[in-house]
Design a protein around this motif. Structure first.
Motif, PDB file in Angstrom:
ATOM      1  N   TYR A  29     -57.198 -43.673 -72.991  1.00 49.35           N
ATOM      2  CA  TYR A  29     -56.191 -44.904 -73.004  1.00 49.35           C
ATOM      3  C   TYR A  29     -54.882 -44.411 -72.224  1.00 49.35           C
ATOM      4  CZ  TYR A  29     -52.677 -48.256 -75.361  1.00 49.35           C
ATOM      5  OH  TYR A  29     -51.928 -49.119 -75.465  1.00 49.35           O
ATOM      6  N   CYS A  30     -54.511 -45.361 -71.517  1.00 49.06           N
ATOM      7  CA  CYS A  30     -53.193 -45.402 -70.603  1.00 49.06           C
ATOM      8  C   CYS A  30     -52.098 -46.346 -71.284  1.00 49.06           C
ATOM      9  CB  CYS A  30     -53.396 -45.660 -69.216  1.00 49.06           C
ATOM     10  SG  CYS A  30     -52.028 -45.572 -68.365  1.00 49.06           S
ATOM     11  N   PRO A  31     -50.992 -45.894 -71.682  1.00 50.36           N
ATOM     12  CA  PRO A  31     -50.220 -46.489 -72.327  1.00 50.36           C
ATOM     13  C   PRO A  31     -49.422 -47.615 -71.251  1.00 50.36           C
ATOM     14  CG  PRO A  31     -49.591 -44.353 -72.872  1.00 50.36           C
ATOM     15  CD  PRO A  31     -50.825 -44.398 -71.915  1.00 50.36           C
ATOM     16  N   ASN A  32     -49.239 -47.002 -70.203  1.00 56.23           N
ATOM     17  CA  ASN A  32     -48.634 -48.073 -69.031  1.00 56.23           C
ATOM     18  C   ASN A  32     -49.571 -49.271 -68.949  1.00 56.23           C
ATOM     19  OD1 ASN A  32     -46.380 -48.270 -67.504  1.00 56.23           O
ATOM     20  ND2 ASN A  32     -47.901 -48.192 -65.730  1.00 56.23           N
ATOM     21  N   CYS A  33     -51.136 -48.934 -68.802  1.00 55.19           N
ATOM     22  CA  CYS A  33     -51.995 -50.035 -68.597  1.00 55.19           C
ATOM     23  C   CYS A  33     -52.095 -50.788 -69.825  1.00 55.19           C
ATOM     24  CB  CYS A  33     -53.118 -49.736 -67.657  1.00 55.19           C
ATOM     25  SG  CYS A  33     -52.923 -48.657 -66.258  1.00 55.19           S
ATOM     26  N   ARG A  34     -51.999 -50.059 -70.946  1.00 57.80           N
ATOM     27  CA  ARG A  34     -52.342 -50.691 -72.175  1.00 57.80           C
ATOM     28  C   ARG A  34     -54.011 -50.745 -72.477  1.00 57.80           C
ATOM     29  NH1 ARG A  34     -47.696 -54.943 -74.006  1.00 57.80           N
ATOM     30  NH2 ARG A  34     -45.980 -53.575 -74.267  1.00 57.80           N
ATOM     31  N   GLU A  43     -53.939 -37.853 -64.954  1.00 64.32           N
ATOM     32  CA  GLU A  43     -53.216 -38.889 -64.011  1.00 64.32           C
ATOM     33  C   GLU A  43     -53.907 -40.249 -64.105  1.00 64.32           C
ATOM     34  OE1 GLU A  43     -52.634 -37.549 -60.278  1.00 64.32           O
ATOM     35  OE2 GLU A  43     -51.426 -39.471 -59.532  1.00 64.32           O
ATOM     36  N   CYS A  44     -53.597 -41.252 -64.443  1.00 64.50           N
ATOM     37  CA  CYS A  44     -54.064 -42.679 -64.568  1.00 64.50           C
ATOM     38  C   CYS A  44     -54.659 -43.003 -62.978  1.00 64.50           C
ATOM     39  CB  CYS A  44     -53.337 -43.688 -65.205  1.00 64.50           C
ATOM     40  SG  CYS A  44     -54.096 -45.416 -64.993  1.00 64.50           S
ATOM     41  N   SER A  45     -56.023 -43.316 -62.848  1.00 64.75           N
ATOM     42  CA  SER A  45     -56.365 -43.673 -61.488  1.00 64.75           C
ATOM     43  C   SER A  45     -55.621 -45.127 -61.098  1.00 64.75           C
ATOM     44  CB  SER A  45     -57.845 -43.716 -61.439  1.00 64.75           C
ATOM     45  OG  SER A  45     -58.383 -44.520 -62.280  1.00 64.75           O
ATOM     46  N   GLU A  46     -55.431 -45.793 -61.976  1.00 69.92           N
ATOM     47  CA  GLU A  46     -54.939 -47.163 -61.288  1.00 69.92           C
ATOM     48  C   GLU A  46     -53.310 -47.273 -61.221  1.00 69.92           C
ATOM     49  OE1 GLU A  46     -56.298 -50.772 -62.982  1.00 69.92           O
ATOM     50  OE2 GLU A  46     -58.552 -49.925 -62.683  1.00 69.92           O
ATOM     51  N   CYS A  47     -52.626 -46.769 -62.317  1.00 67.26           N
ATOM     52  CA  CYS A  47     -51.136 -46.828 -62.041  1.00 67.26           C
ATOM     53  C   CYS A  47     -50.591 -45.486 -61.772  1.00 67.26           C
ATOM     54  CB  CYS A  47     -50.485 -47.152 -63.151  1.00 67.26           C
ATOM     55  SG  CYS A  47     -50.564 -46.257 -64.781  1.00 67.26           S
ATOM     56  N   GLY A  48     -51.272 -44.396 -61.788  1.00 67.94           N
ATOM     57  CA  GLY A  48     -50.918 -43.224 -61.320  1.00 67.94           C
ATOM     58  C   GLY A  48     -49.987 -42.476 -62.303  1.00 67.94           C
TER      59      GLY A  48
HETATM   60 ZN   LIG Z   1     -52.564 -46.654 -66.165  1.00 67.24          ZN
END
Ligand SMILES: [Zn+2]
Length: 93
Positions: free
Chosen positions: A10-15, A70-75
């Motif tokens: 789970y990425c808190p930035n991308c939710r 490290e998130c692959s979408e938002c970094g």
């Molecule tokens: Zn993300």
């Protein structure tokens, strides 16, 4: 202990759940003139007792190692659960 190189978390930035690439957290280099260092140097120069007790023996055998995701979408980076193990290996799954 073995840990995957990529993980779905789970990425808190991308939710939402995204693919994360995993690396191990390493402590950065300490600045030579940070506040604690300046205070210690000042204390060591002057009168009074030694400011900190001298460290002799460590009771713990293993250091805590923390995977860094490290998130692959938002970094954005975030920490995963850390483990107190002898060796944390990253491996392909
Ligand atoms: Zn993300």
């Amino acid at each position: 202990m073995k840990y995957p190189r990529t993980i779905n978390r789970y990425c808190p930035n991308c939710r939402s759940h995204k693919k994360h690439s995993v690396s191990l957290y390493k402590k950065g280099q300490e600045r030579a003139m940070n506040h604690g260092r300046r205070r210690l140097e000042k204390k060591k120069r002057g009168y009074g007792s030694f400011p900190k007790p001298i460290f002799h023996r460590n009771s713990k055998i293993n250091k805590r190692s923390t995977p860094l995701l490290e998130c692959s979408e938002c970094g954005k980076k975030q920490y995963a659960k850390s483990y107190r193990v002898k060796r944390l290996e990253l491996q392909e799954v």
